[in-house]
Design an enzyme around this catalytic site. Structure first.
Site, PDB file in Angstrom:
ATOM      1  N   HIS A  68       0.839  -1.206   0.000  1.00 46.71           N
ATOM      2  CA  HIS A  68       0.000   0.000   0.000  1.00 46.71           C
ATOM      3  C   HIS A  68       0.874   1.257   0.000  1.00 46.71           C
ATOM      4  CE1 HIS A  68      -3.633   2.347   1.466  1.00 46.71           C
ATOM      5  NE2 HIS A  68      -2.638   3.147   1.838  1.00 46.71           N
ATOM      6  N   GLU A  69       1.869   1.290   0.885  1.00 46.31           N
ATOM      7  CA  GLU A  69       2.748   2.454   0.972  1.00 46.31           C
ATOM      8  C   GLU A  69       3.649   2.581  -0.248  1.00 46.31           C
ATOM      9  OE1 GLU A  69       2.471   4.828   3.115  1.00 46.31           O
ATOM     10  OE2 GLU A  69       0.854   3.738   4.117  1.00 46.31           O
ATOM     11  N   HIS A  72       1.845   4.511  -2.903  1.00 46.77           N
ATOM     12  CA  HIS A  72       2.005   5.961  -2.738  1.00 46.77           C
ATOM     13  C   HIS A  72       3.378   6.416  -3.236  1.00 46.77           C
ATOM     14  CE1 HIS A  72      -1.656   6.547  -0.516  1.00 46.77           C
ATOM     15  NE2 HIS A  72      -1.295   5.781   0.484  1.00 46.77           N
TER      16      HIS A  72
END
Length: 381
Positions: A68-69, A72
């Site tokens: 998920h990170e 980003h």
């Protein structure tokens, strides 16, 4: 990496770290799954199997949060925004992005990338769940991972800063208002409202008999409220310092010492006796280095009488520095980013003064006393 993290390596140049608080959620999640979810999903199985599946699920959640990170981070890098590190901690993960997005569109896509990755993982594990139907443990594991990634995507899309949905909201507000700081303050305010809703919901759950679940919900709300408040405060500070330069806040009365000064002499005569914490080491009129209280503390005390400033200093060529015309907020951010308490102010190799965190705080206090800060805060509301 800070001392509260375990470095795990680098992915595409991005440092990956594991905060010690993650082990708490690892233990709690493993225990929770081993005594509730897996016994219900797989009845009449060995207890050891439940604990193994619980631990594997917690580790896979860590991998999911990391992906998920990374979502980003990769989009941020695509837009030319540097990413210093990713840290996985108690409440999930955080990407240390070294600067704001260059545009509202970039902010939108950077914020949306994380939930998009989580949603894609939910779909992938859901498809895997169908393929593993009837296989018992693997089916239960895929089902949980599909659920938790879907929940991670939906939770992060809640439009309250600092959640990803709050950043999406900020991007939309930035587009409509053409004012990044105002958009951030509005998104932070929405984030605080949502945080208080979580807190009230959690308290209601506690009084309704669901103590552990309610406490967890309230704790998440408390965390979100603190993060949103910190972001709003940061924007107000940035607004207060806007238009001011380092030369206005720096201290020109800094301590100079020769390279041969012993550390014991510094401690006795200047630190304990004068309250100073930073010293410019000079040879003649030329600055050659900097000695701080932190560096002195790293030298064993029994060596203070024989260790010189030249032995302990950071040479001037290795110093982080700023120029007098540098924006004060940019200098404050640099101190925070690099984890230093002061920066030498230099031009053409000459030290003109020192800028410390205390100098910035003192400057802010002066702005407040003059009424300048209150006008800045009022204009942003």
């Amino acid at each position: 990496m800070t001392r509260n993290q375990i470095p795990l390596g680098r992915i595409f140049g991005i440092s990956i770290g594991l905060d010690y608080s993650w082990f708490l959620i690892f233990i709690l999640l493993t225990w929770s799954l081993a005594v509730s979810y897996y016994p219900a999903a797989l009845p009449a199985q060995p207890v050891a199997l439940y604990w193994v599946l619980g631990a594997v699920s917690a580790i896979m959640l860590f991998v999911s949060v990391l992906l998920h990170e990374l979502g980003h981070s990769f989009v941020a890098l695509h837009y030319g925004v540097p990413v210093r590190s990713i840290t996985i901690f108690l409440f999930g993960g955080v990407s240390q992005i070294g600067g704001e997005a260059p545009s509202a569109g970039a902010e939108f896509w950077i914020a949306l990338a994380g939930p998009a990755v989580s949603a894609a993982l939910a779909v992938a594990f859901g498809f895997l769940q169908m393929l593993l139907s009837g296989t018992g443990p693997l089916f239960a594991l895929a089902k949980y991972l599909a659920y938790i990634n879907g929940a991670l995507a939906l939770f992060n899309l809640i439009p309250g800063f600092p959640l990803d949905g709050g950043r999406v909201l900020r991007a939309i507000l930035w587009t409509t208002t053409h004012d990044f700081r105002r958009a951030t303050l509005i998104a932070s305010s929405v984030g605080r409202v949502i945080a208080f809703i979580f807190i009230l919901w959690g308290v209601g759950q506690i009084f309704g008999g669901n103590f552990s679940g309610g406490l967890w919900i309230a704790f998440i709300g408390w965390f979100l409220e603190n993060a949103a408040s910190a972001q709003a405060q940061q924007q107000m500070l940035q607004g207060a310092l806007a238009g001011h330069t380092v030369s206005e806040a720096m201290n020109r009365n800094y301590a100079r010492i020769p390279p041969t000064t012993r550390l014991q002499e510094l401690v006795d005569g200047h630190i304990l006796g004068g309250g100073r914490r930073c010293f410019v080491v000079t040879a003649g009129d030329q600055a050659v280095g900097l000695v701080t209280l932190h560096q002195i503390k790293e030298v064993p005390r029994e060596k203070w009488p024989t260790t010189t400033a030249a032995d302990a200093m950071t040479p001037v060529v290795r110093l982080k520095r700023v120029r007098p015309e540098t924006a004060l907020w940019a200098a404050a951010e640099e101190m925070d980013r690099d984890g230093v308490n002061q920066l030498p102010v230099m031009t053409d190799g000459q030290i003109l003064g020192m800028l410390s965190r205390d100098d910035v705080i003192s400057f802010l206090r002066t702005l407040h006393e003059l009424g300048v800060w209150s006008r800045v805060r009022g204009s942003a509301a």
